[in-house]
Write a protein that holds these residues in place. Structure first.
Motif, mmCIF file in Angstrom:
data_model
loop_
_atom_site.group_PDB
_atom_site.id
_atom_site.type_symbol
_atom_site.label_atom_id
_atom_site.label_comp_id
_atom_site.label_asym_id
_atom_site.label_seq_id
_atom_site.Cartn_x
_atom_site.Cartn_y
_atom_site.Cartn_z
ATOM 1 N N ALA A 216 0.885 -1.210 0.078
ATOM 2 C CA ALA A 216 -0.048 0.005 0.086
ATOM 3 C C ALA A 216 0.753 1.369 0.069
ATOM 4 O O ALA A 216 1.993 1.264 0.613
ATOM 5 C CB ALA A 216 -0.951 -0.051 1.326
ATOM 6 N N VAL A 217 0.637 2.286 -0.900
ATOM 7 C CA VAL A 217 1.532 3.287 -0.853
ATOM 8 C C VAL A 217 0.452 4.763 -1.255
ATOM 9 O O VAL A 217 -0.671 4.431 -1.346
ATOM 10 C CB VAL A 217 2.178 3.533 -2.192
ATOM 11 C CG1 VAL A 217 3.045 2.370 -2.122
ATOM 12 C CG2 VAL A 217 1.590 3.363 -3.492
ATOM 13 N N GLY A 218 1.013 5.581 -0.925
ATOM 14 C CA GLY A 218 0.581 7.058 -1.192
ATOM 15 C C GLY A 218 0.980 7.392 -2.485
ATOM 16 O O GLY A 218 2.089 7.250 -2.956
ATOM 17 N N THR B 245 9.574 5.505 3.866
ATOM 18 C CA THR B 245 9.541 6.374 4.970
ATOM 19 C C THR B 245 9.558 5.483 6.579
ATOM 20 O O THR B 245 9.118 4.232 6.215
ATOM 21 C CB THR B 245 8.411 7.332 5.097
ATOM 22 O OG1 THR B 245 7.119 6.826 5.045
ATOM 23 C CG2 THR B 245 8.647 8.550 3.973
ATOM 24 N N LEU C 31 1.974 8.952 9.106
ATOM 25 C CA LEU C 31 2.069 9.447 7.757
ATOM 26 C C LEU C 31 2.940 10.768 7.717
ATOM 27 O O LEU C 31 3.519 11.368 8.645
ATOM 28 C CB LEU C 31 0.788 9.829 7.126
ATOM 29 C CG LEU C 31 -0.285 8.637 7.048
ATOM 30 C CD1 LEU C 31 -1.625 9.188 6.926
ATOM 31 C CD2 LEU C 31 0.447 7.584 5.968
ATOM 32 N N GLU C 32 3.568 11.178 6.668
ATOM 33 C CA GLU C 32 4.299 12.285 6.386
ATOM 34 C C GLU C 32 3.822 13.804 6.676
ATOM 35 O O GLU C 32 2.450 13.931 6.440
ATOM 36 C CB GLU C 32 4.771 12.265 5.040
ATOM 37 C CG GLU C 32 5.504 10.793 4.748
ATOM 38 C CD GLU C 32 4.866 9.369 4.519
ATOM 39 O OE1 GLU C 32 3.687 9.838 4.089
ATOM 40 O OE2 GLU C 32 5.281 8.409 5.120
ATOM 41 N N VAL D 70 4.995 6.858 -2.068
ATOM 42 C CA VAL D 70 5.479 6.670 -0.746
ATOM 43 C C VAL D 70 4.761 5.672 0.032
ATOM 44 O O VAL D 70 3.749 5.457 0.063
ATOM 45 C CB VAL D 70 5.209 8.153 -0.039
ATOM 46 C CG1 VAL D 70 4.049 8.739 -0.045
ATOM 47 C CG2 VAL D 70 5.891 7.998 1.426
ATOM 48 N N GLY D 71 5.785 4.784 0.856
ATOM 49 C CA GLY D 71 5.446 3.742 1.418
ATOM 50 C C GLY D 71 6.133 3.402 2.628
ATOM 51 O O GLY D 71 7.231 4.446 2.819
ATOM 52 N N MET D 72 5.997 2.420 3.272
ATOM 53 C CA MET D 72 6.698 2.270 4.661
ATOM 54 C C MET D 72 7.534 0.963 4.747
ATOM 55 O O MET D 72 8.114 0.972 5.763
ATOM 56 C CB MET D 72 5.918 2.595 5.877
ATOM 57 C CG MET D 72 5.285 3.681 6.074
ATOM 58 S SD MET D 72 4.021 4.004 7.580
ATOM 59 C CE MET D 72 3.316 5.541 7.166
ATOM 60 N N ALA E 102 -3.255 4.041 -2.175
ATOM 61 C CA ALA E 102 -4.399 3.863 -1.105
ATOM 62 C C ALA E 102 -4.952 5.211 -0.807
ATOM 63 O O ALA E 102 -6.105 5.322 -0.303
ATOM 64 C CB ALA E 102 -3.784 3.520 0.273
ATOM 65 N N ASN E 103 -4.171 6.507 -1.267
ATOM 66 C CA ASN E 103 -4.521 7.809 -0.945
ATOM 67 C C ASN E 103 -3.419 8.714 -1.673
ATOM 68 O O ASN E 103 -2.297 8.349 -1.825
ATOM 69 C CB ASN E 103 -4.510 7.998 0.749
ATOM 70 C CG ASN E 103 -2.999 7.895 0.973
ATOM 71 O OD1 ASN E 103 -2.725 6.623 1.356
ATOM 72 N ND2 ASN E 103 -2.026 8.862 1.502
ATOM 73 N N ALA F 103 -0.691 11.466 -1.142
ATOM 74 C CA ALA F 103 0.171 11.699 -0.138
ATOM 75 C C ALA F 103 -0.015 12.944 0.438
ATOM 76 O O ALA F 103 -0.675 13.903 -0.091
ATOM 77 C CB ALA F 103 1.637 11.626 -0.679
#
Ligand code: HPA
Length: 246
Positions: free
Chosen positions: A86-88, A161, A166-167, A183-185, A208-209, A211
């Protein structure tokens, strides 16, 4: 027949479509992996599934035992690894619900156990990581998505990250200047550990969203879950096509 590992991320704790053959709880020199390994078949191909955040989903990204996960999959006989992540979305083309198959990574994480090559060495090893994902596996995922009629972005720079927060919008703006469009974790150290074990590795990023700072207002878990439900269903369609491919 070769065994493919699937690492399920947020939104994919179980792969319901798998005809389960057996479950195995392994330990490794690095401790226990996030979940038991589930072995099964999908349209005739052998898979082993691992839930990255545990089953139930309780392990945050910075607490995942990435070394144990990759070690266990290799021990189980996996010959390649497909990661769902899952990423932004940072780039304009990375809208929520979309699938992307990234080709590059920038690692912003810290303090994670990120190598197998540190204790008891007789020489120091530096793996080549110029291209962090297997190009062959990436192309197979893209072809599978297209055969399934899904719109997929070929390529993306995945900024990893630390999380679990979230960032900030300034962090995302900096990542964008660095060249990240996702961006993901959890992408790191997972990808590097797979390379250390010489396991071909590719990821399917599910947006998913937007960022932080890329849309109005706050990012909500409800929004993330809504897009992930659709995106993960598409990922399973992709996987089914992959399983059918030669
Ligand atoms: N940032 C980091 N990781 C994520 C995000 C995000 O916006 N969405 C889903 N995983």
């Amino acid at each position: 027949m070769s065994l493919t590992a699937i690492i399920g991320g947020t939104g994919l704790t179980r792969l319901e479509q798998l005809e389960i053959v057996r479950r195995e709880t392994l330990t490794t020199p690095y401790g226990p992996p996030s979940s038991a390994l589930t072995f099964g078949r999908l349209t005739g191909r052998d898979f082993v599934f691992l839930a990255r955040h545990g089953d139930p989903h309780t392990i945050p990204p910075h607490r995942i035992n990435y070394r144990a996960n990759l070690w266990a999959l290799e021990q189980a006989g996996a010959e390649s690894v497909i990661a769902a992540a899952a990423v932004g979305g940072i780039g304009a083309e990375m809208e929520p619900g979309r699938l992307a198959i990234p080709h590059q990574i920038i690692d912003y994480t810290w303090g994670r156990a990120g190598t197998f090559f540190e204790d008891g060495l007789d020489h120091v090893t530096h793996i080549d990581f110029t291209a962090p994902y297997s190009e062959d596996l990436r192309q197979k995922l893209i072809a599978s998505a297209r055969t399934a009629g899904l719109s997929v972005v070929d390529g993306g720079v995945y900024g990893c990250t630390q999380g679990p927060r979230l960032e900030t919008s300034a962090e995302i703006a900096r990542m964008e200047r660095d060249g990240c469009n996702l961006v993901g974790m959890t992408g790191m150290p997972e990808a590097a550990l797979a390379r250390e074990l010489e396991l071909p590795y590719a990821a399917c990023a599910i947006v998913a969203n937007w960022a932080a700072g890329k849309s109005e207002g706050e990012i909500t878990m409800a929004e993330i879950e809504r897009h992930l439900a659709r995106g993960m269903a598409d990922f399973v369609k992709l996987l089914t096509r992959y399983a059918e491919s030669p």
